[in-house]
Design a protein around this motif. Structure first.
Motif, PDB file in Angstrom:
ATOM      1  N   LEU A  74       0.811  -1.213   0.000  1.00  0.00           N
ATOM      2  CA  LEU A  74       0.000   0.000   0.000  1.00  0.00           C
ATOM      3  C   LEU A  74       0.848   1.270   0.000  1.00  0.00           C
ATOM      4  N   GLU A  75       2.017   1.185   0.617  1.00  0.00           N
ATOM      5  CA  GLU A  75       2.919   2.340   0.703  1.00  0.00           C
ATOM      6  C   GLU A  75       4.340   1.814   0.807  1.00  0.00           C
ATOM      7  N   ILE A  77       8.303   3.492   1.103  1.00  0.00           N
ATOM      8  CA  ILE A  77       9.228   4.617   1.164  1.00  0.00           C
ATOM      9  C   ILE A  77      10.603   4.049   1.536  1.00  0.00           C
ATOM     10  N   PRO A  78      11.406   3.664   0.533  1.00  0.00           N
ATOM     11  CA  PRO A  78      12.708   3.039   0.816  1.00  0.00           C
ATOM     12  C   PRO A  78      13.644   4.003   1.533  1.00  0.00           C
ATOM     13  N   PRO A  79      14.441   3.546   2.461  1.00  0.00           N
ATOM     14  CA  PRO A  79      14.401   2.253   3.131  1.00  0.00           C
ATOM     15  C   PRO A  79      13.783   2.345   4.517  1.00  0.00           C
ATOM     16  N   THR A  80      12.783   3.234   4.670  1.00  0.00           N
ATOM     17  CA  THR A  80      12.312   3.511   6.031  1.00  0.00           C
ATOM     18  C   THR A  80      10.894   3.065   6.351  1.00  0.00           C
ATOM     19  N   LYS A  81      10.048   2.837   5.336  1.00  0.00           N
ATOM     20  CA  LYS A  81       8.662   2.519   5.681  1.00  0.00           C
ATOM     21  C   LYS A  81       7.984   1.722   4.577  1.00  0.00           C
ATOM     22  N   MET A  82       7.152   0.777   4.992  1.00  0.00           N
ATOM     23  CA  MET A  82       6.244   0.113   4.068  1.00  0.00           C
ATOM     24  C   MET A  82       4.973  -0.264   4.817  1.00  0.00           C
ATOM     25  N   VAL A  83       3.880  -0.184   4.078  1.00  0.00           N
ATOM     26  CA  VAL A  83       2.579  -0.592   4.593  1.00  0.00           C
ATOM     27  C   VAL A  83       2.060  -1.623   3.604  1.00  0.00           C
ATOM     28  N   LEU A  84       1.597  -2.755   4.123  1.00  0.00           N
ATOM     29  CA  LEU A  84       1.132  -3.831   3.263  1.00  0.00           C
ATOM     30  C   LEU A  84      -0.023  -4.576   3.911  1.00  0.00           C
ATOM     31  N   THR A  85      -0.771  -5.264   3.077  1.00  0.00           N
ATOM     32  CA  THR A  85      -1.838  -6.108   3.604  1.00  0.00           C
ATOM     33  C   THR A  85      -1.318  -7.523   3.751  1.00  0.00           C
ATOM     34  N   PHE A  86      -2.035  -8.307   4.553  1.00  0.00           N
ATOM     35  CA  PHE A  86      -1.670  -9.702   4.799  1.00  0.00           C
ATOM     36  C   PHE A  86      -2.948 -10.508   4.934  1.00  0.00           C
ATOM     37  N   GLU A  87      -2.994 -11.603   4.184  1.00  0.00           N
ATOM     38  CA  GLU A  87      -4.115 -12.535   4.345  1.00  0.00           C
ATOM     39  C   GLU A  87      -3.653 -13.955   4.089  1.00  0.00           C
ATOM     40  N   MET A  88      -4.350 -14.878   4.708  1.00  0.00           N
ATOM     41  CA  MET A  88      -4.149 -16.302   4.473  1.00  0.00           C
ATOM     42  C   MET A  88      -5.517 -16.858   4.097  1.00  0.00           C
ATOM     43  N   PRO A  89      -5.845 -16.843   2.795  1.00  0.00           N
ATOM     44  CA  PRO A  89      -7.205 -17.149   2.344  1.00  0.00           C
ATOM     45  C   PRO A  89      -7.704 -18.540   2.717  1.00  0.00           C
ATOM     46  N   GLN A  90      -6.800 -19.482   2.955  1.00  0.00           N
ATOM     47  CA  GLN A  90      -7.262 -20.825   3.319  1.00  0.00           C
ATOM     48  C   GLN A  90      -7.829 -20.881   4.742  1.00  0.00           C
ATOM     49  N   PHE A  91      -7.569 -19.861   5.537  1.00  0.00           N
ATOM     50  CA  PHE A  91      -8.055 -19.840   6.912  1.00  0.00           C
ATOM     51  C   PHE A  91      -9.177 -18.840   7.148  1.00  0.00           C
ATOM     52  N   SER A  92      -9.159 -17.716   6.409  1.00  0.00           N
ATOM     53  CA  SER A  92     -10.102 -16.645   6.711  1.00  0.00           C
ATOM     54  C   SER A  92     -10.203 -15.686   5.537  1.00  0.00           C
ATOM     55  N   GLU A  93     -11.324 -14.971   5.472  1.00  0.00           N
ATOM     56  CA  GLU A  93     -11.506 -13.920   4.467  1.00  0.00           C
ATOM     57  C   GLU A  93     -10.980 -12.579   4.968  1.00  0.00           C
ATOM     58  N   THR A  94     -10.493 -12.533   6.184  1.00  0.00           N
ATOM     59  CA  THR A  94     -10.040 -11.267   6.758  1.00  0.00           C
ATOM     60  C   THR A  94      -8.723 -10.822   6.131  1.00  0.00           C
ATOM     61  N   VAL A  95      -8.508  -9.516   6.150  1.00  0.00           N
ATOM     62  CA  VAL A  95      -7.284  -8.922   5.626  1.00  0.00           C
ATOM     63  C   VAL A  95      -6.701  -8.034   6.719  1.00  0.00           C
TER      64      VAL A  95
END
Length: 165
Positions: A74-75, A77-95
């Motif tokens: 999602l964002e 900014i090398p090398p100081t910041k990153m924003v990302l999503t995480f999901e494991m679809p085999q266990f849940s629909e949540t992100v």
């Protein structure tokens, strides 16, 4: 989906390397396959399109099963910041949403990791049951990240990970 709640996990780790090395370990598939939701000898897939809007994916194969972790950047900014999503679809629909902030220090860097953990509720849960499950998700996530961050530290500081037997 039924109702949900969230809990926030924040962890801080110090590394005796430049921030760039830790940042790269989050983005480069050849490094991700060694520590992020997987181990090098059980990893089947490690992919990363390391740009905003790009996706990442890890597939780990253990005990005859594939475990798939995916997300989107999602964002960045090398090398100081990153924003990302995480999901494991085999266990849940949540992100979940994760943020990695890396601050340079005189003798290396400090990484602050934050994960907003989304917890799906089953219908009819009491407030006490919700709190119990939130605690379980928090503690389980904290335990998993502790292990991964030990591997990350070894990887960026020595180039190798001593995997537990």
């Amino acid at each position: 989906m039924a109702s949900i709640s969230t809990t926030t996990l924040t962890m801080t780790r110090r590394f005796e390397v430049a921030p760039e090395k830790v940042f790269e370990a989050w983005l480069k598939p050849n490094l991700m396959r060694k520590w992020l939701f997987t181990m090098e000898h059980t990893n089947k897939i490690a992919q990363s399109d390391g740009k905003v809007g790009g996706n990442w994916e890890i597939v780990d194969h253990r005990e005859g099963k594939d475990y798939r972790a995916t997300g989107e950047y999602l964002e960045i900014i090398p090398p100081t910041k990153m924003v990302l999503t995480f999901e494991m679809p085999q266990f849940s629909e949540t992100v979940d949403k994760m943020m990695v902030v890396i601050e340079p220090l005189e003798d290396g860097c400090e990484m602050t990791f934050t994960q907003e953990i989304v917890i799906p509720h089953e219908e009819g849960w009491t407030e006490k049951e919700v709190k119990k499950v939130e605690k379980e998700y928090y503690e389980g996530s904290e335990h998993g990240w502790n292990l991964m961050f030990l591997g990350l530290k070894q990887l960026v500081e020595t180039g190798n990970i001593n995997y537990p037997s």
